[in-house]
Write an enzyme that holds these catalytic residues in place. Structure first.
Site, PDB file in Angstrom:
ATOM      1  N   ARG A 216       0.814  -1.220   0.000  1.00 46.56           N
ATOM      2  CA  ARG A 216       0.000   0.000   0.000  1.00 46.56           C
ATOM      3  C   ARG A 216       0.841   1.261   0.000  1.00 46.56           C
ATOM      4  NH1 ARG A 216      -5.817  -0.965   2.503  1.00 46.56           N
ATOM      5  NH2 ARG A 216      -5.706  -3.226   2.403  1.00 46.56           N
TER       6      ARG A 216
ATOM      7  N   ARG B 144     -10.460   5.656   5.340  1.00 44.13           N
ATOM      8  CA  ARG B 144      -9.703   4.645   4.579  1.00 44.13           C
ATOM      9  C   ARG B 144      -9.561   5.074   3.124  1.00 44.13           C
ATOM     10  NH1 ARG B 144     -13.633   0.285   5.497  1.00 44.13           N
ATOM     11  NH2 ARG B 144     -12.434  -0.985   4.044  1.00 44.13           N
TER      12      ARG B 144
HETATM   13  P1  AP5 Z   1      -8.508  -4.739   3.730  1.00 43.77           P
HETATM   14  O1  AP5 Z   1      -9.228  -5.853   4.351  1.00 43.77           O
HETATM   15  O2  AP5 Z   1      -7.528  -5.021   2.660  1.00 43.77           O
HETATM   16  O3  AP5 Z   1      -9.583  -3.703   3.237  1.00 43.77           O
HETATM   17  P2  AP5 Z   1      -9.549  -2.578   2.145  1.00 43.77           P
HETATM   18  O4  AP5 Z   1      -8.292  -2.243   1.499  1.00 43.77           O
HETATM   19  O5  AP5 Z   1     -10.217  -1.509   2.902  1.00 43.77           O
HETATM   20  O6  AP5 Z   1     -10.293  -3.185   0.931  1.00 43.77           O
HETATM   21  P3  AP5 Z   1     -11.679  -3.828   1.042  1.00 43.77           P
HETATM   22  O7  AP5 Z   1     -11.551  -5.227   1.545  1.00 43.77           O
HETATM   23  O8  AP5 Z   1     -12.555  -2.888   1.817  1.00 43.77           O
HETATM   24  O9  AP5 Z   1     -12.194  -3.794  -0.469  1.00 43.77           O
HETATM   25  P4  AP5 Z   1     -12.035  -4.837  -1.653  1.00 43.77           P
HETATM   26  O10 AP5 Z   1     -11.343  -4.119  -2.768  1.00 43.77           O
HETATM   27  O11 AP5 Z   1     -11.440  -6.140  -1.210  1.00 43.77           O
HETATM   28  O12 AP5 Z   1     -13.552  -5.016  -2.080  1.00 43.77           O
HETATM   29  P5  AP5 Z   1     -14.504  -6.304  -2.033  1.00 43.77           P
HETATM   30  O13 AP5 Z   1     -14.078  -7.328  -3.030  1.00 43.77           O
HETATM   31  O14 AP5 Z   1     -14.718  -6.741  -0.634  1.00 43.77           O
HETATM   32  O15 AP5 Z   1      -7.746  -3.872   4.854  1.00 43.77           O
HETATM   33  C1  AP5 Z   1      -8.386  -3.532   6.060  1.00 43.77           C
HETATM   34  C2  AP5 Z   1      -7.449  -2.760   6.991  1.00 43.77           C
HETATM   35  O16 AP5 Z   1      -6.302  -3.569   7.289  1.00 43.77           O
HETATM   36  C3  AP5 Z   1      -6.866  -1.458   6.447  1.00 43.77           C
HETATM   37  O17 AP5 Z   1      -7.754  -0.374   6.621  1.00 43.77           O
HETATM   38  C4  AP5 Z   1      -5.596  -1.332   7.295  1.00 43.77           C
HETATM   39  O18 AP5 Z   1      -5.906  -0.908   8.612  1.00 43.77           O
HETATM   40  C5  AP5 Z   1      -5.126  -2.761   7.372  1.00 43.77           C
HETATM   41  N1  AP5 Z   1      -4.223  -3.125   6.260  1.00 43.77           N
HETATM   42  C6  AP5 Z   1      -4.479  -4.006   5.248  1.00 43.77           C
HETATM   43  N2  AP5 Z   1      -3.447  -4.096   4.402  1.00 43.77           N
HETATM   44  C7  AP5 Z   1      -2.494  -3.252   4.871  1.00 43.77           C
HETATM   45  C8  AP5 Z   1      -1.189  -2.893   4.419  1.00 43.77           C
HETATM   46  N3  AP5 Z   1      -0.658  -3.413   3.294  1.00 43.77           N
HETATM   47  N4  AP5 Z   1      -0.483  -1.999   5.150  1.00 43.77           N
HETATM   48  C9  AP5 Z   1      -0.987  -1.470   6.277  1.00 43.77           C
HETATM   49  N5  AP5 Z   1      -2.227  -1.744   6.767  1.00 43.77           N
HETATM   50  C10 AP5 Z   1      -2.968  -2.648   6.068  1.00 43.77           C
HETATM   51  O19 AP5 Z   1     -15.857  -5.631  -2.609  1.00 43.77           O
HETATM   52  C11 AP5 Z   1     -16.525  -4.633  -1.872  1.00 43.77           C
HETATM   53  C12 AP5 Z   1     -18.046  -4.842  -1.982  1.00 43.77           C
HETATM   54  O20 AP5 Z   1     -18.482  -4.599  -3.317  1.00 43.77           O
HETATM   55  C13 AP5 Z   1     -18.510  -6.254  -1.646  1.00 43.77           C
HETATM   56  O21 AP5 Z   1     -19.757  -6.158  -1.006  1.00 43.77           O
HETATM   57  C14 AP5 Z   1     -18.633  -6.943  -3.028  1.00 43.77           C
HETATM   58  O22 AP5 Z   1     -19.619  -7.951  -3.024  1.00 43.77           O
HETATM   59  C15 AP5 Z   1     -19.052  -5.777  -3.911  1.00 43.77           C
HETATM   60  N6  AP5 Z   1     -18.492  -5.835  -5.256  1.00 43.77           N
HETATM   61  C16 AP5 Z   1     -17.224  -6.173  -5.609  1.00 43.77           C
HETATM   62  N7  AP5 Z   1     -17.054  -6.064  -6.952  1.00 43.77           N
HETATM   63  C17 AP5 Z   1     -18.241  -5.605  -7.447  1.00 43.77           C
HETATM   64  C18 AP5 Z   1     -18.698  -5.283  -8.779  1.00 43.77           C
HETATM   65  N8  AP5 Z   1     -17.881  -5.384  -9.841  1.00 43.77           N
HETATM   66  N9  AP5 Z   1     -19.982  -4.847  -8.923  1.00 43.77           N
HETATM   67  C19 AP5 Z   1     -20.790  -4.723  -7.854  1.00 43.77           C
HETATM   68  N10 AP5 Z   1     -20.446  -5.025  -6.573  1.00 43.77           N
HETATM   69  C20 AP5 Z   1     -19.163  -5.464  -6.383  1.00 43.77           C
END
Ligand code: AP5
Ligand code: MG
Length: 215
Positions: free
Chosen positions: A88, A171
């Site tokens: 990140r 975030r």
């Molecule tokens: P993490 O768990 O990685 O969360 P994030 O980066 O906030 O990403 P998300 O999981 O929220 O989103 P995603 O892109 O995976 O979307 P998803 O597929 O779920 O990190 C959480 C925390 O951990 C961070 O805030 C930090 O504190 C820490 N952290 C993690 N990595 C770190 C690092 N490298 N360094 C430091 N700290 C770190 O999809 C989202 C939603 O949309 C779902 O409901 C899904 O069903 C829907 N959806 C997905 N695609 C579509 C589509 N094409 N059309 C319609 N709906 C869709």
């Protein structure tokens, strides 16, 4: 083949990672899942990470990098890895490149899922994940067959503690001010592929496969 999925919170990294891991027999490696697992088990790393996670801040590099490098150690037999949520920032990207080089490996492609902020907010507020393995659902766009229950492993679905109004905004601010800079980093390496992440889950997946020359 080692891949990175890069994208804002809610862009679909976890969703696409699961599909690509299955398609290419890759080992999924999601930094957020590693943290949630460590926090649920109450490990020392999980306890140190929790306050940062709960605020929606990035966990300190030292802690996060340590967990990822530990995970990479166990991947020697896999066809490749798919990283979701790591790196990140530049520090994390440099460490990853160096470690993979030591292992005689490299990142093949970095897929950036581009989604505007308004749509990200909508997706995150409707997201539910499963207790057992973090399988991802959405009440509007990707609902489970039985409400509240994971289709795949039957465990309970819940809303993540960082998927609430202010924390989501915080975030996203971190992503757009810091993590997005990695698109330049990987473009300079000739590895960046940008995909329109606003399409349906199936269409995003197809676009990725086309870019990987696998559709
Ligand atoms: P993490 O768990 O990685 O969360 P994030 O980066 O906030 O990403 P998300 O999981 O929220 O989103 P995603 O892109 O995976 O979307 P998803 O597929 O779920 O990190 C959480 C925390 O951990 C961070 O805030 C930090 O504190 C820490 N952290 C993690 N990595 C770190 C690092 N490298 N360094 C430091 N700290 C770190 O999809 C989202 C939603 O949309 C779902 O409901 C899904 O069903 C829907 N959806 C997905 N695609 C579509 C589509 N094409 N059309 C319609 N709906 C869709
Ligand atoms: Mg995710």
């Amino acid at each position: 083949m080692n891949l990175i999925l890069l994208g804002a919170q809610g862009s679909g990294k976890g969703t696409q990672s699961a599909l690509l891991a299955q398609r290419f027999d890759l080992e999924p490696c999601a930094s957020g899942d590693l943290l949630r697992e460590a926090m649920a088990q109450g490990t020392p790393a999980g306890q140190q990470a929790r306050p940062y996670y709960e605020r929606g801040d990035l966990v300190p590099d030292e802690l996060m990098v340590g967990m990822i490098l530990e995970r990479l150690k166990n991947l020697t037999d896999a066809h490749g890895i798919i990283l979701d949520g790591f790196p990140r920032n530049h520090v994390q990207a440099d460490v990853l490149d160096a470690r993979l080089a030591e292992m005689g490996q490299a990142i093949a492609r970095v897929i950036y899922l581009e989604v505007p902020r308004a749509l990200l907010l909508e997706r995150l507020s409707g997201r539910y994940i499963c207790r057992a393995q973090g399988h991802v659902y959405n009440i509007k766009t990707n609902p489970p067959k039985t409400p509240g229950i994971c289709d795949i492993d039957g465990s309970e679905l819940y809303q993540r503690s960082d998927d609430t109004g202010e924390k989501i905004q915080h975030r996203l601010d971190i992503f757009f001010s810091e993590t997005l800079q990695l698109t330049d980093y990987y473009a300079r390496q000739g590895k960046l592929v940008t995909v329109d992440g606003t399409q349906s889950i199936a269409d995003v997946n197809y676009a990725i496969l086309v870019n990987l020359g696998a559709a």
